[in-house]
Design a protein around this motif. Structure first.
Motif, PDB file in Angstrom:
ATOM      1  N   TYR A  16     -16.016  11.912 -36.037  1.00 34.73           N
ATOM      2  CA  TYR A  16     -16.855  10.839 -36.567  1.00 34.73           C
ATOM      3  C   TYR A  16     -18.304  11.311 -36.670  1.00 34.73           C
ATOM      4  O   TYR A  16     -18.954  11.598 -35.662  1.00 34.73           O
ATOM      5  CB  TYR A  16     -16.770   9.594 -35.676  1.00 34.73           C
ATOM      6  N   LEU A  17     -18.802  11.397 -37.901  1.00 36.89           N
ATOM      7  CA  LEU A  17     -20.174  11.851 -38.156  1.00 36.89           C
ATOM      8  C   LEU A  17     -20.880  10.879 -39.107  1.00 36.89           C
ATOM      9  O   LEU A  17     -21.483  11.262 -40.092  1.00 36.89           O
ATOM     10  CB  LEU A  17     -20.158  13.265 -38.752  1.00 36.89           C
ATOM     11  N   ASP A  18     -20.773   9.602 -38.773  1.00 37.42           N
ATOM     12  CA  ASP A  18     -21.403   8.555 -39.584  1.00 37.42           C
ATOM     13  C   ASP A  18     -22.097   7.539 -38.678  1.00 37.42           C
ATOM     14  O   ASP A  18     -22.001   6.326 -38.877  1.00 37.42           O
ATOM     15  CB  ASP A  18     -20.355   7.869 -40.461  1.00 37.42           C
ATOM     16  N   SER A  19     -22.820   8.041 -37.691  1.00 38.28           N
ATOM     17  CA  SER A  19     -23.414   7.170 -36.677  1.00 38.28           C
ATOM     18  C   SER A  19     -24.561   6.320 -37.207  1.00 38.28           C
ATOM     19  O   SER A  19     -24.911   5.317 -36.584  1.00 38.28           O
ATOM     20  CB  SER A  19     -23.898   8.005 -35.480  1.00 38.28           C
ATOM     21  N   ASN A  20     -25.169   6.706 -38.330  1.00 34.26           N
ATOM     22  CA  ASN A  20     -26.214   5.850 -38.894  1.00 34.26           C
ATOM     23  C   ASN A  20     -25.637   4.569 -39.469  1.00 34.26           C
ATOM     24  O   ASN A  20     -26.351   3.590 -39.677  1.00 34.26           O
ATOM     25  CB  ASN A  20     -27.001   6.590 -39.973  1.00 34.26           C
ATOM     26  N   ALA A  21     -24.329   4.560 -39.744  1.00 33.01           N
ATOM     27  CA  ALA A  21     -23.652   3.352 -40.212  1.00 33.01           C
ATOM     28  C   ALA A  21     -23.273   2.471 -39.035  1.00 33.01           C
ATOM     29  O   ALA A  21     -23.544   1.271 -39.019  1.00 33.01           O
ATOM     30  CB  ALA A  21     -22.417   3.712 -41.032  1.00 33.01           C
ATOM     31  N   THR A  22     -22.628   3.065 -38.055  1.00 37.97           N
ATOM     32  CA  THR A  22     -22.291   2.365 -36.814  1.00 37.97           C
ATOM     33  C   THR A  22     -21.858   3.401 -35.791  1.00 37.97           C
ATOM     34  O   THR A  22     -21.599   4.567 -36.144  1.00 37.97           O
ATOM     35  CB  THR A  22     -21.172   1.330 -37.038  1.00 37.97           C
ATOM     36  N   THR A  23     -21.771   2.981 -34.538  1.00 36.46           N
ATOM     37  CA  THR A  23     -21.381   3.890 -33.462  1.00 36.46           C
ATOM     38  C   THR A  23     -20.248   3.277 -32.653  1.00 36.46           C
ATOM     39  O   THR A  23     -20.089   2.053 -32.617  1.00 36.46           O
ATOM     40  CB  THR A  23     -22.575   4.152 -32.519  1.00 36.46           C
ATOM     41  N   PRO A  24     -19.461   4.102 -31.982  1.00 38.69           N
ATOM     42  CA  PRO A  24     -18.458   3.545 -31.064  1.00 38.69           C
ATOM     43  C   PRO A  24     -19.169   2.906 -29.875  1.00 38.69           C
ATOM     44  O   PRO A  24     -20.301   3.263 -29.544  1.00 38.69           O
ATOM     45  CB  PRO A  24     -17.659   4.785 -30.647  1.00 38.69           C
ATOM     46  N   VAL A  25     -18.524   1.956 -29.259  1.00 39.84           N
ATOM     47  CA  VAL A  25     -19.102   1.303 -28.074  1.00 39.84           C
ATOM     48  C   VAL A  25     -18.892   2.214 -26.868  1.00 39.84           C
ATOM     49  O   VAL A  25     -17.770   2.665 -26.610  1.00 39.84           O
ATOM     50  CB  VAL A  25     -18.444  -0.069 -27.839  1.00 39.84           C
ATOM     51  N   LEU A  26     -19.970   2.490 -26.165  1.00 40.61           N
ATOM     52  CA  LEU A  26     -19.859   3.332 -24.977  1.00 40.61           C
ATOM     53  C   LEU A  26     -19.008   2.648 -23.908  1.00 40.61           C
ATOM     54  O   LEU A  26     -19.021   1.408 -23.789  1.00 40.61           O
ATOM     55  CB  LEU A  26     -21.256   3.600 -24.395  1.00 40.61           C
ATOM     56  N   PRO A  27     -18.266   3.424 -23.102  1.00 38.53           N
ATOM     57  CA  PRO A  27     -17.451   2.814 -22.032  1.00 38.53           C
ATOM     58  C   PRO A  27     -18.268   1.920 -21.105  1.00 38.53           C
ATOM     59  O   PRO A  27     -17.790   0.860 -20.695  1.00 38.53           O
ATOM     60  CB  PRO A  27     -16.875   4.035 -21.299  1.00 38.53           C
ATOM     61  N   ILE A  28     -19.497   2.330 -20.759  1.00 40.61           N
ATOM     62  CA  ILE A  28     -20.306   1.501 -19.867  1.00 40.61           C
ATOM     63  C   ILE A  28     -20.670   0.181 -20.540  1.00 40.61           C
ATOM     64  O   ILE A  28     -20.789  -0.856 -19.876  1.00 40.61           O
ATOM     65  CB  ILE A  28     -21.590   2.231 -19.415  1.00 40.61           C
ATOM     66  N   ALA A  29     -20.836   0.206 -21.870  1.00 36.67           N
ATOM     67  CA  ALA A  29     -21.159  -1.017 -22.600  1.00 36.67           C
ATOM     68  C   ALA A  29     -19.932  -1.920 -22.677  1.00 36.67           C
ATOM     69  O   ALA A  29     -20.023  -3.143 -22.498  1.00 36.67           O
ATOM     70  CB  ALA A  29     -21.665  -0.678 -23.993  1.00 36.67           C
ATOM     71  N   ALA A  30     -18.774  -1.319 -22.958  1.00 34.79           N
ATOM     72  CA  ALA A  30     -17.536  -2.110 -23.024  1.00 34.79           C
ATOM     73  C   ALA A  30     -17.235  -2.736 -21.666  1.00 34.79           C
ATOM     74  O   ALA A  30     -16.811  -3.901 -21.583  1.00 34.79           O
ATOM     75  CB  ALA A  30     -16.384  -1.226 -23.483  1.00 34.79           C
ATOM     76  N   ALA A  31     -17.462  -1.965 -20.589  1.00 33.05           N
ATOM     77  CA  ALA A  31     -17.215  -2.487 -19.237  1.00 33.05           C
ATOM     78  C   ALA A  31     -18.156  -3.647 -18.919  1.00 33.05           C
ATOM     79  O   ALA A  31     -17.744  -4.647 -18.312  1.00 33.05           O
ATOM     80  CB  ALA A  31     -17.379  -1.366 -18.217  1.00 33.05           C
ATOM     81  N   ALA A  32     -19.416  -3.512 -19.330  1.00 33.14           N
ATOM     82  CA  ALA A  32     -20.393  -4.584 -19.088  1.00 33.14           C
ATOM     83  C   ALA A  32     -20.005  -5.853 -19.837  1.00 33.14           C
ATOM     84  O   ALA A  32     -20.113  -6.964 -19.317  1.00 33.14           O
ATOM     85  CB  ALA A  32     -21.787  -4.125 -19.503  1.00 33.14           C
ATOM     86  N   ALA A  33     -19.544  -5.694 -21.078  1.00 33.00           N
ATOM     87  CA  ALA A  33     -19.121  -6.848 -21.870  1.00 33.00           C
ATOM     88  C   ALA A  33     -17.893  -7.508 -21.242  1.00 33.00           C
ATOM     89  O   ALA A  33     -17.814  -8.745 -21.151  1.00 33.00           O
ATOM     90  CB  ALA A  33     -18.827  -6.425 -23.300  1.00 33.00           C
ATOM     91  N   MET A  34     -16.937  -6.693 -20.805  1.00 37.04           N
ATOM     92  CA  MET A  34     -15.719  -7.248 -20.201  1.00 37.04           C
ATOM     93  C   MET A  34     -16.035  -7.969 -18.900  1.00 37.04           C
ATOM     94  O   MET A  34     -15.526  -9.069 -18.635  1.00 37.04           O
ATOM     95  CB  MET A  34     -14.725  -6.112 -19.945  1.00 37.04           C
ATOM     96  N   GLN A  35     -16.885  -7.370 -18.086  1.00 40.38           N
ATOM     97  CA  GLN A  35     -17.268  -8.020 -16.835  1.00 40.38           C
ATOM     98  C   GLN A  35     -17.960  -9.356 -17.109  1.00 40.38           C
ATOM     99  O   GLN A  35     -17.723 -10.358 -16.435  1.00 40.38           O
ATOM    100  CB  GLN A  35     -18.192  -7.112 -16.024  1.00 40.38           C
ATOM    101  N   CYS A  36     -18.809  -9.375 -18.122  1.00 42.92           N
ATOM    102  CA  CYS A  36     -19.522 -10.593 -18.483  1.00 42.92           C
ATOM    103  C   CYS A  36     -18.543 -11.671 -18.947  1.00 42.92           C
ATOM    104  O   CYS A  36     -18.673 -12.854 -18.582  1.00 42.92           O
ATOM    105  CB  CYS A  36     -20.535 -10.273 -19.572  1.00 42.92           C
TER     106      CYS A  36
END
Length: 750
Positions: A16-36
């Protein structure tokens, strides 16, 4: 004691080399969202303990955003993303201007010519809705994408709002904010200033409170947080009108229950970004190192690569480049077939797309139409960088094999390098007839935009060119044939104006023969080239005498309606009802026609063959001419478009069942040869599937050779489902009754 064996690491199937379009969610971010969502799910507006905990999560993220952007006493309010931030900022500024009596054409709204479309579209929309009736102007940029400071100095005194970017999403070009600020404020201390900072976070140092920037929108999904969350900085003294009113959340500046899981995820990313010892986010020096490695891999595959944005004007995470002889789609399709995700950053249109950003920078058309954006994020790892470089370098063998880049290596001839190739640029068609066994080629109706591609095929395959022919000659138009003859060393001295060798009535190619027939009318000098195998007429190259779905125009300086009528009747005498008619233009994406189809699709054509009186013919051509002259685009003839489609769209889940139900079903891969090599289709299909490679450029050849026959059911496949649907429509016109299309294409199989 035996040491445990180390299993070799397998390169991921997707790079994946299109990060200016969007990026994958980092594991720490996904974990924070799930905990929330599961444990801190309270409403931040509630006064009980669960709500207080949620409020703490919200404010923690806000403080992190404030610290990382240097917001000082400015407001930080959470939004759904950058587009909302831009909209609410523009509305606030325009309402303030209206209250101050600054409206009408004398008031200017300025934006950088390379801004993301969200900015100028928002200006246009709200300028109309709020009835400000201000004048909207684009600030020019130079070849390096830098805003014209002289233009700003001259126009800022009359401006009510100026919109610029910190870093461009397509080119990575950054603006010198301090220099820009001095220019703006010297010219107009009170003008409102919006800076799009979406691509800046994590890539540039920001201290917003030390500037006079009034509004700065940010987006979470550009920096490893989920989509649907962002934030907006508003300077403490800048006017702000709440865009959404309701329960008074966000200090009354943006009502609606906050997207707490998204904000928690964004907060986790911001916390990691703030750490000096972060193991996730790379230093600027490392990002520049990654860029150089990726650029070296690209140049290994494309030695002629040209950068469209360079140091010192860019952030390190974006590479924008073009390759001579390639359009954006060529490289996009190649990379995507190999599992490498990049983007073109180009505006979509019915023509060859071009980059409005590069157009604004004044770069050549070929660079704009061939622009590719490769972008990575600041959390790229060394392993990811190495994997990307390996995958890119692996394409060198593909581009060499298919003569996308000419090398000294002996090419490997395959099925696509033999027979008829139909090459297209916008509405124009050029043809190559190749005899691989004798290494010979014949070129018909070359167009300038395809010259490089034709040269690569001829030189890469080491073919001897028998002739370069043109079906018609317009006095006012320059021919690409002359350039090809010079480059390929084709002797023109013993040939007529069409390129036909003097004293030769018939040209031979393998088992086929070509003869010519004078068919003037569209213009004074025109021929049709008839292709036969023994006594059977396989096809005719008819220039603009007959178009797929229509008839050539005759209102040009050397056109003649009576001669065109005679030419059509003469041509009909020399070909068969199902002989393929190959035209110089294809305005309706039909690829070809036949006499039988032409009569079905054009009432006027049917009348001509039925013996339409000359006077009536002239009258109807005059009506056609009037329509053509009023058209917004130049056409060489009028085409009537009719809708046909695939019999049915098939989903991935249906493949196994339909193959079992119809064992003779043939899966047809209509991608171009380089895509087929880079990413074979067979590996994604059931083992029983029979696959035939028929690129769109070889579709007419497959009809001529009877490689595809109407009696057999076909399932057409391409990368996204669009080209295969187009091929379905073409085949349905030619009488194929069982033609299916794979919904979503290969993208849904991978």
């Amino acid at each position: 004691m035996n040491q445990p064996s180390v299993r070799p690491r397998i390169r991921p199937s997707e790079i994946y080399l299109d990060s200016n379009a969007t990026t994958p969610v980092l594991p720490i971010a996904a974990a924070a969202a799930m905990q929330c969502m599961q444990q801190q799910f309270g409403n931040p507006s509630s006064s009980h303990t669960t709500g207080i905990k949620a409020k703490a999560t919200l404010e923690h993220a806000r403080n992190l955003a404030r610290q990382l952007t240097g917001a000082g006493d400015g407001h930080i309010l959470f939004t759904s993303g950058a587009t909302e931030g831009i909209q609410s900022s523009v509305v606030s500024a325009l309402l303030a201007l209206r209250e101050q009596g600054k409206s009408g054409p004398a008031t200017l709204l300025l934006y950088g010519a390379t801004e993301h479309k969200a900015v100028p579209e928002s200006l246009k929309h709200w300028n109309t809705v709020l009835q400000l009736d201000a004048t909207i102007k684009a600030i020019p940029v130079d070849n390096n994408g830098q805003l014209d400071l002289t233009f700003i100095s001259d126009h800022a005194p009359a401006a009510g709002l100026i919109c610029t970017m910190a870093a461009n999403n397509e080119t990575g070009i950054k603006q010198p904010l301090a220099e820009l600020e001095a220019c703006i404020r010297n010219a107009n201390p009170s003008v409102y200033w919006l800076v799009d900072c979406v691509q800046a976070l994590g890539k540039m140092s920001l201290q917003l409170a030390t500037t006079t920037i009034d509004y700065a929108p940010f987006s979470g999904h550009k920096l490893y947080a989920p989509k649907g969350v962002g934030f907006l900085y508003v300077r403490s003294r800048a006017p702000y009108q709440p865009f959404i009113i309701g329960g008074g959340q966000e200090g009354g500046l943006r009502s609606g229950t906050e997207n707490l899981p998204g904000i928690a995820a964004l907060g986790a990313v911001l916390a990691e970004l703030q750490r000096q010892d972060s193991l996730l986010f790379q230093s600027e020096q490392t990002l520049w190192y990654y860029r150089e490695k990726l650029l070296a891999a690209l140049r290994y595959v494309f030695p002629a690569l040209v950068l469209n944005s360079e140091q010192p004007y860019i952030v390190p995470t974006t590479v924008n480049f073009s390759v001579p002889g390639f359009f954006s789609k060529d490289i996009m399709d190649l990379f995507d077939a190999a599992g490498i995700r990049i983007s073109s950053g180009s505006a979509c249109s019915s023509k060859v797309p071009s980059s409005f950003v590069l157009d604004a920078m004044g770069l050549a058309d070929w660079r704009s139409q061939g622009a590719i954006r490769l972008s990575f994020g600041p959390a790229m790892t060394p392993v990811q960088c190495n994997d990307a470089c390996t995958a890119i370098k692996g394409l060198k063998a593909v581009v060499n094999k298919h003569c996308l880049v000419v090398t000294d290596a002996t090419p490997t001839l395959e099925i696509h390098a033999d027979g008829l190739l139909q090459l297209k640029h916008e509405d124009c068609c050029s043809y190559l007839l190749i005899d691989a066994g004798n290494a010979m080629a014949l070129i018909i109706d070359p167009v300038p935009a395809l010259v490089n591609r034709i040269i690569n095929i001829v030189q890469g395959r080491q073919l001897q060119v028998l002739a370069i022919l043109e079906t018609h000659l317009h006095a006012e138009q320059q021919s690409a044939a002359a350039l090809l003859r010079q480059t390929l060393n084709v002797n023109q001295q013993n040939a007529d104006a069409f390129g036909w060798p003097a004293g030769t009535e018939q040209l031979a190619m393998a088992t086929m023969q070509l003869t010519r027939l004078a068919t003037p009318g569209h213009c004074a000098s025109a021929i049709s080239i008839i292709l036969r195998r023994q006594q059977q007429v396989l096809a005719a190259f008819v220039g603009d005498v007959i178009l797929p779905g229509g008839i050539g125009r005759t209102d040009l300086a050397d056109g003649d309606a009576g001669m065109l009528q005679s030419s059509i009747l003469l041509l009909a005498e020399h070909i068969e009802h199902d002989s393929l008619l190959l035209s110089s233009h294809d305005y309706a994406q039909r690829f070809a026609t036949t006499l039988q189809l032409a009569q079905q699709e054009s009432e006027l054509f049917a009348k001509v063959l039925a013996g339409l009186p000359a006077a009536t013919w002239q009258q109807q051509l005059n009506e056609q001419t009037a329509r053509l002259q009023n058209a917004s685009h130049y056409y060489c003839g009028l085409v009537e478009v009719t809708a046909t489609d695939a019999n049915r769209l098939l989903d991935k889940a249906e493949l196994t069942d339909i193959l079992a139900q119809q064992p003779d079903l043939l899966v047809v891969d209509v991608r171009e040869p380089h895509e087929q090599t880079a990413g074979p289709l067979q590996r994604h299909l059931p083992a029983a599937a029979q696959v035939l490679a028929v690129p769109l450029s070889k579709l007419c050849d497959a009809l001529i050779s009877r490689q595809l026959t109407p009696a057999r059911p076909l399932l057409l496949v391409c990368r996204s489902g669009n080209r295969s649907l187009l091929a379905c429509k073409v085949l349905r016109r030619f009488g194929f009754t069982a033609v299916y299309n794979l919904n979503g294409g290969m993208a849904m199989l991978v």
